[in-house]
Scaffold this active site. Structure first.
Site, PDB file in Angstrom:
ATOM      1  N   ASP A 106       0.707  -1.220   0.119  1.00 61.23           N
ATOM      2  CA  ASP A 106      -0.086   0.038  -0.042  1.00 61.23           C
ATOM      3  C   ASP A 106       1.020   1.064  -0.044  1.00 61.23           C
ATOM      4  O   ASP A 106       0.510   2.102   1.046  1.00 61.23           O
ATOM      5  CB  ASP A 106      -0.903   0.090   1.198  1.00 61.23           C
ATOM      6  CG  ASP A 106      -0.198   0.094   2.537  1.00 61.23           C
ATOM      7  OD1 ASP A 106       0.945  -0.411   2.712  1.00 61.23           O
ATOM      8  OD2 ASP A 106      -0.754   0.491   3.695  1.00 61.23           O
TER       9      ASP A 106
ATOM     10  N   ASN B  95       0.191   1.328  16.941  1.00 57.81           N
ATOM     11  CA  ASN B  95       0.660   2.665  16.785  1.00 57.81           C
ATOM     12  C   ASN B  95      -0.781   3.236  16.112  1.00 57.81           C
ATOM     13  O   ASN B  95      -0.807   4.327  16.717  1.00 57.81           O
ATOM     14  CB  ASN B  95       1.652   2.765  15.401  1.00 57.81           C
ATOM     15  CG  ASN B  95       1.447   1.929  14.122  1.00 57.81           C
ATOM     16  OD1 ASN B  95       0.148   1.374  14.044  1.00 57.81           O
ATOM     17  ND2 ASN B  95       2.234   1.693  13.217  1.00 57.81           N
TER      18      ASN B  95
ATOM     19  N   GLU C 201      -1.718  -2.216  15.476  1.00 57.40           N
ATOM     20  CA  GLU C 201      -0.764  -1.834  14.411  1.00 57.40           C
ATOM     21  C   GLU C 201      -1.602  -1.588  13.246  1.00 57.40           C
ATOM     22  O   GLU C 201      -2.423  -2.281  13.171  1.00 57.40           O
ATOM     23  CB  GLU C 201       0.541  -2.720  14.222  1.00 57.40           C
ATOM     24  CG  GLU C 201       1.229  -2.475  12.947  1.00 57.40           C
ATOM     25  CD  GLU C 201       0.874  -2.704  11.796  1.00 57.40           C
ATOM     26  OE1 GLU C 201       1.345  -1.746  10.670  1.00 57.40           O
ATOM     27  OE2 GLU C 201      -0.079  -3.599  11.563  1.00 57.40           O
TER      28      GLU C 201
ATOM     29  N   HIS D 118       9.506   0.035   8.229  1.00 55.13           N
ATOM     30  CA  HIS D 118       8.602  -1.308   8.696  1.00 55.13           C
ATOM     31  C   HIS D 118       8.847  -2.345   7.656  1.00 55.13           C
ATOM     32  O   HIS D 118       9.147  -3.466   7.755  1.00 55.13           O
ATOM     33  CB  HIS D 118       7.235  -1.169   8.915  1.00 55.13           C
ATOM     34  CG  HIS D 118       7.056   0.337   9.785  1.00 55.13           C
ATOM     35  ND1 HIS D 118       6.876  -0.261  10.969  1.00 55.13           N
ATOM     36  CD2 HIS D 118       6.680   1.292   9.468  1.00 55.13           C
ATOM     37  CE1 HIS D 118       6.522   1.079  11.669  1.00 55.13           C
ATOM     38  NE2 HIS D 118       6.130   2.017  10.845  1.00 55.13           N
ATOM     39  N   ASP D 119       8.623  -1.882   6.379  1.00 58.45           N
ATOM     40  CA  ASP D 119       8.306  -2.768   5.359  1.00 58.45           C
ATOM     41  C   ASP D 119       9.361  -3.560   4.900  1.00 58.45           C
ATOM     42  O   ASP D 119       9.229  -5.132   4.538  1.00 58.45           O
ATOM     43  CB  ASP D 119       7.379  -2.287   4.262  1.00 58.45           C
ATOM     44  CG  ASP D 119       5.762  -1.976   4.761  1.00 58.45           C
ATOM     45  OD1 ASP D 119       5.485  -2.192   5.649  1.00 58.45           O
ATOM     46  OD2 ASP D 119       5.330  -1.038   3.970  1.00 58.45           O
TER      47      ASP D 119
HETATM   48  O1  RIB Z   1       2.251   0.224  10.893  1.00 62.96           O
HETATM   49  C1  RIB Z   1       3.071   0.264   9.641  1.00 62.96           C
HETATM   50  C2  RIB Z   1       2.483  -0.227   8.626  1.00 62.96           C
HETATM   51  O2  RIB Z   1       1.517   0.488   8.337  1.00 62.96           O
HETATM   52  C3  RIB Z   1       3.659  -0.108   7.183  1.00 62.96           C
HETATM   53  O3  RIB Z   1       3.256  -1.349   6.404  1.00 62.96           O
HETATM   54  C4  RIB Z   1       3.244   0.928   6.579  1.00 62.96           C
HETATM   55  O4  RIB Z   1       3.429   1.178   5.244  1.00 62.96           O
HETATM   56  C5  RIB Z   1       1.642   1.132   6.960  1.00 62.96           C
HETATM   57  O5  RIB Z   1       1.078   0.272   5.926  1.00 62.96           O
HETATM   58 CA    CA Z   2       2.748  -0.719   4.140  1.00 61.16          CA
END
Ligand code: RIB
Ligand code: CA
Length: 318
Positions: free
Chosen positions: A15, A161, A167, A242-243
């Site tokens: 995304d 988050n 998350e 993160h990704d």
């Molecule tokens: O929480 C972090 C994730 O959420 C990552 O994949 C960021 O790109 C969003 O999609």
């Molecule tokens: Ca992402």
């Protein structure tokens, strides 16, 4: 420096989203990237799809791109403009979209690509809400047995988050996440407990910028925007990348401590919907529910940034 295993075959479901772009760059560099599917998430699909195509153009990524779900299975669609900007890729001036998405939809593409590359052992790497993956698993009940595994960015063992315990990727489509975590095959979960140790520094942004190529300039502007918006949330400059970590859990698994855990998705809690309930009890495994995931801990952050830098420095369009 960690050494890569044989280049694994990967389908990235994403995304984009700043950190998704860097995941595409490293997947293209360290793996055999056979397809990219876009999903709603950081921005509506009407942005994440063109953003994936733009990332392919800027970084010379040749994998086909497919449009996926524009909303979650049950929950209302929700995005993250406070982190990624309204476009999903705030920061650099975005070039026009030059490539077209394929005509096939994401769910059909995932099923077809897995069948076509089955002998290679295909990994699915979902980096956004899990809607496309859940729909594919439901549409093709044999899919779970045909893949090498799923390595996802989502959840965490300590905190959320988007909500105190949730998350974003799991919170955005908890029903889809529950389907994926219960699919019955190998699953790696790379969550916030790990990715919040892989944080961009000003020095890294400057190093990337100093590469001096158009794609490095684009990358540095993405890193700076993301680190600034995250800085507003966390109180200090620096976004967690993160990704890419979910890609490295496939290509360089020794960068993490991967521990077997039982993980369930909270679907009903008033304060905990979208939480990854990780069984961390210090009791012997035989007394717990059967593990369904390898959860990532203790990332080797310095090595991860070196690998990202190397991928950016040798990007085909650099
Ligand atoms: O929480 C972090 C994730 O959420 C990552 O994949 C960021 O790109 C969003 O999609
Ligand atoms: Ca992402």
């Amino acid at each position: 420096m960690s050494t890569a295993a044989k280049r694994p075959t990967i389908i990235v479901d994403c995304d984009p989203g700043h950190d998704d772009v860097f995941a595409l760059v490293v997947a293209n560099h360290y793996a055999n990237l056979v397809g990219i599917t876009a999903v709603h998430g950081n921005a509506p699909l009407s942005r994440t799809l063109p953003n994936a195509l733009i990332a392919c153009d800027v970084f010379g990524i040749g994998a086909p791109v497919f449009a996926g779900a524009d909303r979650p299975l049950v929950a209302p669609p929700r995005n993250a403009p406070h982190i990624h900007g309204e476009s999903g890729l705030g920061g650099p001036e975005l070039p026009p979209v030059r490539r077209a998405a394929e005509k096939t939809g994401a769910v059909e593409a995932i099923i077809e690509l897995v069948r076509k590359h089955e002998g290679e052992g295909v990994w699915l790497a979902p980096l956004g809400p899990l809607t496309n993956i859940a729909l594919a698993l439901r549409a093709a009940p044999d899919l779970g047995k045909r893949i090498a595994g799923i390595s996802l960015m989502g959840g965490g063992t300590l905190h959320g988050n988007r909500a105190p315990h949730a998350e974003f990727n799991i919170w955005a489509d908890p029903e889809a996440a529950s389907t994926v975590f219960n699919y019955g095959g190998p699953l790696k979960m790379v969550g916030l407990n790990t990715t919040h140790q892989v944080v961009i520094t000003k020095e890294f942004v400057q190093r990337v910028s100093a590469l001096g190529t158009p794609s490095a300039k684009f990358a540095a502007e993405l890193l700076d925007f993301f680190s600034t918006t995250y800085g507003e949330q966390l109180g200090v400059y620096g976004g967690p990348l993160h990704d890419p970590c979910a890609i490295f859990a496939i290509t360089h698994p020794d960068l993490f401590d991967l521990r077997e855990k039982r993980v369930d998705i909270e679907l009903h809690g008033e304060f905990t919907r979208g939480m990854t309930a990780v069984d961390e009890r210090p009791i012997v495994q035989s007394k717990k529910e059967k593990p369904n995931a390898l959860v990532a801990y203790e990332p080797k952050s310095a090595q991860i940034f070196e690998l990202i830098y190397e991928a950016l420095a040798t990007s085909p369009s650099a």
